[in-house]
Design an enzyme around this catalytic site. Structure first.
Site, mmCIF file in Angstrom:
data_model
loop_
_atom_site.group_PDB
_atom_site.id
_atom_site.type_symbol
_atom_site.label_atom_id
_atom_site.label_comp_id
_atom_site.label_asym_id
_atom_site.label_seq_id
_atom_site.Cartn_x
_atom_site.Cartn_y
_atom_site.Cartn_z
ATOM 1 C CG ASN A 1 -56.684 15.532 1.036
ATOM 2 O OD1 ASN A 1 -57.403 14.664 1.541
ATOM 3 N ND2 ASN A 1 -57.183 16.601 0.420
ATOM 4 C CD1 TRP A 2 -53.791 9.426 1.457
ATOM 5 C CD2 TRP A 2 -54.823 7.614 2.287
ATOM 6 N NE1 TRP A 2 -52.830 8.584 1.967
ATOM 7 C CE2 TRP A 2 -53.436 7.462 2.481
ATOM 8 C CE3 TRP A 2 -55.676 6.603 2.731
ATOM 9 C CZ2 TRP A 2 -52.876 6.337 3.102
ATOM 10 C CZ3 TRP A 2 -55.128 5.493 3.352
ATOM 11 C CH2 TRP A 2 -53.742 5.356 3.530
ATOM 12 C CE LYS A 3 -57.789 15.655 -3.393
ATOM 13 N NZ LYS A 3 -58.102 16.659 -4.383
ATOM 14 C CG HIS B 1 -59.312 20.380 0.490
ATOM 15 N ND1 HIS B 1 -59.980 20.341 -0.710
ATOM 16 C CD2 HIS B 1 -58.069 19.922 0.252
ATOM 17 C CE1 HIS B 1 -59.150 19.855 -1.633
ATOM 18 N NE2 HIS B 1 -57.984 19.595 -1.075
ATOM 19 C CD GLU C 1 -61.237 18.107 -3.420
ATOM 20 O OE1 GLU C 1 -61.286 17.274 -2.496
ATOM 21 O OE2 GLU C 1 -60.364 18.070 -4.320
ATOM 22 C CD GLU D 1 -54.335 22.100 -1.033
ATOM 23 O OE1 GLU D 1 -53.551 21.159 -1.201
ATOM 24 O OE2 GLU D 1 -55.558 21.941 -0.908
ATOM 25 N N GLY E 1 -55.820 18.761 -8.559
ATOM 26 C CA GLY E 1 -56.332 17.630 -9.334
ATOM 27 C C GLY E 1 -56.408 17.897 -10.831
ATOM 28 C CB SER F 1 -51.032 19.226 -10.001
ATOM 29 O OG SER F 1 -52.425 19.164 -10.278
ATOM 30 N N GLY G 1 -52.496 15.507 -2.981
ATOM 31 C CA GLY G 1 -53.722 14.749 -3.201
ATOM 32 C C GLY G 1 -53.426 13.471 -3.969
ATOM 33 N N GLY G 2 -53.696 13.503 -5.263
ATOM 34 C CA GLY G 2 -53.586 12.305 -6.112
ATOM 35 C C GLY G 2 -52.295 11.514 -5.929
#
Ligand code: PEP
Length: 250
Positions: free
Chosen positions: A9-11, A95, A97, A167, A173, A212, A233-234
């Protein structure tokens, strides 16, 4: 046997130049990750160029969101049929967010899940508790509520064409990963909850862990009985790190 899926997930990250570097790096290593299925979910504006770059590699791509309506006067939205025009495989829905920053309710998430299905796209349904909810001892209650919204709208059989991602919000993150045991406990709960309605669907549905995940902790997580890969993610923005995670699934 459930095939391990690692989805990035590149966000809201990336640029034309950075995407070329990232996909070039991924392509160089995709041959060495065994049987793991790989998918990337870039921002909407880059989807078609990333899809072109991935053509022929066997890696899939997905969106980070999807509109509920199919077309019409919905400024700023992108529908499932538009995504499908380009061969979209997955759509992330729910998600944390989007739930926290854009007010997406369980009901809206369930409608987005249904919209993905209507378009022949597999939703990646994100569920998970906040730190406060975990400390309050209501993790399973929260996850069950999020899952029930989808099951009551679309039915358990819909999970044959969907992926669930557990998640924990406190791990996204933050660098704080759930331990293998902590994650497994919730994954087993999710599978048992699905099994209450269909043992067959429960056996087949893939449940990813997200929060993470790094090259260094992926193997411990993916070794757990009910963890079938990761939503990353990251670490999905770094080709070498993402490939390490993919390898941990093989
Ligand atoms: C995510 O955003 O889905 C996620 C898991 O992020 P991170 O890996 O950066 O914690």
């Amino acid at each position: 046997m459930r095939r391990v899926l690692v989805a990035g997930n590149w966000k809201m990250n990336g640029s034309k130049a950075a995407n070329v570097d990232l996909i070039t790096g991924l392509k160089a290593g995709l041959g060495d990750i065994g049987d793991t299925e790989v998918a990337v979910c870039p921002p909407f504006i880059y989807l078609s160029s990333v899809a072109e770059m991935l053509d022929g590699t066997g890696a899939a791509w997905g969106s980070q969101n999807i509109a509920v309506p199919e077309s019409g006067a919905y400024t700023g939205e992108t529908s499932g049929s538009m995504l499908n025009d380009f061969g979209c495989t997955y759509a992330i829905v729910g998600h944390s967010e989007r739930r926290a920053l854009y007010g997406e309710t369980d009901q809206l998430v369930a409608e987005k899940y249904a919209a993905a299905h209507r378009a022949g796209i597999q939703p990646i349904l994100c569920v998970g508790e906040t730190l406060e909810e975990r400390e309050g001892g209501i993790t399973t209650e929260v996850v069950a509520r999020q899952l029930d919204a989808v099951l009551s709208l679309e039915g358990v059989e819909s999970l044959n064409e969907a992926v669930i991602a557990y998640e924990p919000v406190w791990a996204i993150g933050t660098g704080k990963t759930a331990t293998g045991d902590q994650a497994q406990e919730v994954h087993a709960f999710i599978r048992s909850k699905v099994a209450e309605q269909s043992a067959d669907v429960a056996k087949g549905v893939r449940i990813l862990y997200g929060g993470s995940v790094k090259g260094a902790n992926a193997a411990e997580l993916f070794a757990m009985e009910d963890i079938d890969g990761g939503l990353i993610g990251g670490a999905s923005l770094d080709a070498a790190e993402f490939l390490k995670i993919c390898s941990a699934g093989s």
